[in-house]
Design a protein around this motif. Structure first.
Motif, mmCIF file in Angstrom:
data_model
loop_
_atom_site.group_PDB
_atom_site.id
_atom_site.type_symbol
_atom_site.label_atom_id
_atom_site.label_comp_id
_atom_site.label_asym_id
_atom_site.label_seq_id
_atom_site.Cartn_x
_atom_site.Cartn_y
_atom_site.Cartn_z
ATOM 1 N N HIS A 254 6.940 13.911 -10.835
ATOM 2 C CA HIS A 254 6.290 13.548 -12.100
ATOM 3 C C HIS A 254 7.099 14.062 -13.296
ATOM 4 N N VAL A 255 7.306 13.186 -14.283
ATOM 5 C CA VAL A 255 7.990 13.549 -15.526
ATOM 6 C C VAL A 255 6.968 13.491 -16.673
ATOM 7 N N HIS A 256 6.817 14.622 -17.409
ATOM 8 C CA HIS A 256 5.800 14.681 -18.468
ATOM 9 C C HIS A 256 6.212 13.825 -19.671
ATOM 10 N N GLU A 257 5.196 13.193 -20.229
ATOM 11 C CA GLU A 257 5.369 12.430 -21.479
ATOM 12 C C GLU A 257 4.405 13.037 -22.513
ATOM 13 N N PHE A 258 4.987 13.805 -23.411
ATOM 14 C CA PHE A 258 4.146 14.554 -24.364
ATOM 15 C C PHE A 258 3.764 13.684 -25.575
ATOM 16 N N GLY A 259 2.582 13.976 -26.106
ATOM 17 C CA GLY A 259 2.080 13.284 -27.301
ATOM 18 C C GLY A 259 2.477 14.028 -28.583
ATOM 19 N N PRO A 260 1.792 13.767 -29.670
ATOM 20 C CA PRO A 260 2.121 14.428 -30.949
ATOM 21 C C PRO A 260 1.830 15.920 -30.912
ATOM 22 N N GLU A 261 2.590 16.663 -31.697
ATOM 23 C CA GLU A 261 2.474 18.114 -31.742
ATOM 24 C C GLU A 261 1.315 18.533 -32.670
ATOM 25 N N ASP A 268 1.426 30.753 -35.634
ATOM 26 C CA ASP A 268 2.642 30.033 -36.041
ATOM 27 C C ASP A 268 3.365 29.400 -34.840
ATOM 28 N N THR A 269 2.597 28.658 -34.000
ATOM 29 C CA THR A 269 3.164 27.967 -32.835
ATOM 30 C C THR A 269 2.755 26.513 -32.854
ATOM 31 N N TYR A 270 3.401 25.770 -31.996
ATOM 32 C CA TYR A 270 3.100 24.354 -31.862
ATOM 33 C C TYR A 270 2.667 24.089 -30.422
ATOM 34 N N THR A 271 1.771 23.100 -30.297
ATOM 35 C CA THR A 271 1.263 22.738 -28.963
ATOM 36 C C THR A 271 1.281 21.233 -28.834
ATOM 37 N N HIS A 272 1.751 20.768 -27.636
ATOM 38 C CA HIS A 272 1.641 19.336 -27.329
ATOM 39 C C HIS A 272 1.224 19.195 -25.859
ATOM 40 N N ALA A 273 0.534 18.076 -25.561
ATOM 41 C CA ALA A 273 -0.032 17.834 -24.233
ATOM 42 C C ALA A 273 0.571 16.585 -23.633
ATOM 43 N N CYS A 274 0.586 16.577 -22.291
ATOM 44 C CA CYS A 274 1.123 15.415 -21.563
ATOM 45 C C CYS A 274 0.111 14.298 -21.633
ATOM 46 N N LEU A 275 0.602 13.065 -21.806
ATOM 47 C CA LEU A 275 -0.290 11.912 -21.939
ATOM 48 C C LEU A 275 -0.837 11.457 -20.583
ATOM 49 N N TYR A 279 -1.436 18.798 -18.424
ATOM 50 C CA TYR A 279 -0.518 19.879 -18.746
ATOM 51 C C TYR A 279 -0.319 19.981 -20.252
ATOM 52 N N THR A 280 -0.355 21.179 -20.791
ATOM 53 C CA THR A 280 -0.088 21.455 -22.229
ATOM 54 C C THR A 280 1.005 22.500 -22.319
ATOM 55 N N GLU A 281 1.753 22.419 -23.385
ATOM 56 C CA GLU A 281 2.862 23.344 -23.589
ATOM 57 C C GLU A 281 2.836 23.873 -25.014
ATOM 58 N N THR A 282 2.966 25.179 -25.150
ATOM 59 C CA THR A 282 2.959 25.855 -26.449
ATOM 60 C C THR A 282 4.359 26.405 -26.722
ATOM 61 N N PHE A 283 4.904 26.216 -27.897
ATOM 62 C CA PHE A 283 6.269 26.650 -28.193
ATOM 63 C C PHE A 283 6.370 26.990 -29.670
ATOM 64 N N GLU A 284 7.461 27.588 -30.020
ATOM 65 C CA GLU A 284 7.747 27.953 -31.400
ATOM 66 C C GLU A 284 8.972 27.197 -31.871
#
Length: 286
Positions: A254-261, A268-275, A279-284
């Motif tokens: 499976h290859v994740h396809e993330f939506g808008p951040e 002061d972080t950003y989060t985007h989720a797989c469509l 799965y969700t990912e948080t990053f700076e």
């Protein structure tokens, strides 16, 4: 017997003999007398009485019959006795007639004769028949070709036979055991009659053509297995030598396809989720 015979030398005059010489002559004369008496001694059974108070015959007679504790024996004169069958009546056989009675009273063992498959002659004993049950006489035995022996291992490899074909299938194949010539510490070899092994192979496979076809199938499987093993080893070698540029092909990953951040002001972080998955990912962001 004269003194010359006893001593072996011409006797000297009594006036010239010493006391030691006279003593030696007397001892020789006594010894010669004992030897003469020993030759005249009768058989030890002479004048002896058995339990039946009957006089036993002298062993010097031909085939004398001796009765010991009610059983009669024939004195062979060779140091042993032959048992004589008891015959009713007073006319018991002696001498040659007693031997004939013993022969007539012997048990007759029937001899079974077999017919040779090669020459047709009858025989009572044969190496192949005793060890393998193959009815061929020793005169027609051919150890080099027709009646050669084969080991169990060679028979299984050449005729594609299993252990059950030797030990379970009727009739069970007979064999002889011999020491292994390659190493005496190994187990004994089982040698089978080659002719009987061929017959058993025909019972299992039906014909020589089928046996040849089975050999070809097993050879193809062996070559295919060697090819697969070679390819696997070469692939592993390439992976070890060219690991830096080797890319493993993946299927079904499976290859994740993330939506808008989404921006999080608190940390002061950003989060985007797989469509397509939760799965969700948080990053700076730098």
């Amino acid at each position: 017997m004269s003194e010359e015979t006893v001593t072996g030398t011409k006797p000297a005059s009594s006036s010239t003999l010493t006391t030691a010489q006279r003593a030696r002559i007397e001892r020789n004369q006594a010894k010669a007398k004992k030897l003469r008496e020993a030759k005249l001694v009768s058989h030890p059974y002479k004048n002896a009485k058995n339990n039946g108070n009957e006089e036993l015959p002298v062993a010097g007679q031909d085939n004398a019959v001796i009765k010991v504790q009610g059983s009669k024996f024939i004195d062979t004169g060779g140091g042993f006795l032959l048992e004589q069958p008891v015959i009713a009546g007073n006319n018991a056989p002696t001498g040659a007639s007693s031997e004939a009675a013993v022969i007539e009273d012997a048990i007759a063992i029937p001899v079974v004769y077999e017919e040779c498959l090669d020459c047709g002659d009858q025989y009572a004993d044969s190496y192949l028949f005793n060890n393998f049950g193959h009815s061929v006489c020793d005169k027609c035995r051919d150890n080099e070709e027709r009646h050669s022996l084969i080991t169990r291992t060679e028979a299984k490899a050449e005729y594609l036979l299993k252990d059950c074909d030797f030990d379970k299938r009727e009739p069970v194949l007979r064999y002889i055991s011999r020491k292994n010539p390659h190493n005496v510490r190994w187990g004994e070899m089982k040698l089978y009659l080659h002719l009987q092994v061929v017959q058993r192979a025909m019972e299992v496979w039906g014909s020589e053509e089928e046996l040849a076809r089975q050999h070809e199938l097993r050879e193809d499987k062996r070559v295919l297995g060697k090819t697969r093993k070679y390819n696997k080893e070469m692939k592993q070698l390439r992976m070890e030598v060219r690991s830096s540029i080797y890319t493993k092909k993946t299927k079904g990953v499976h290859v994740h396809e993330f939506g808008p951040e989404t921006y999080n002001e608190a940390d002061d972080t950003y989060t985007h989720a797989c469509l397509t998955c939760p799965y969700t990912e948080t990053f700076e962001k730098m």
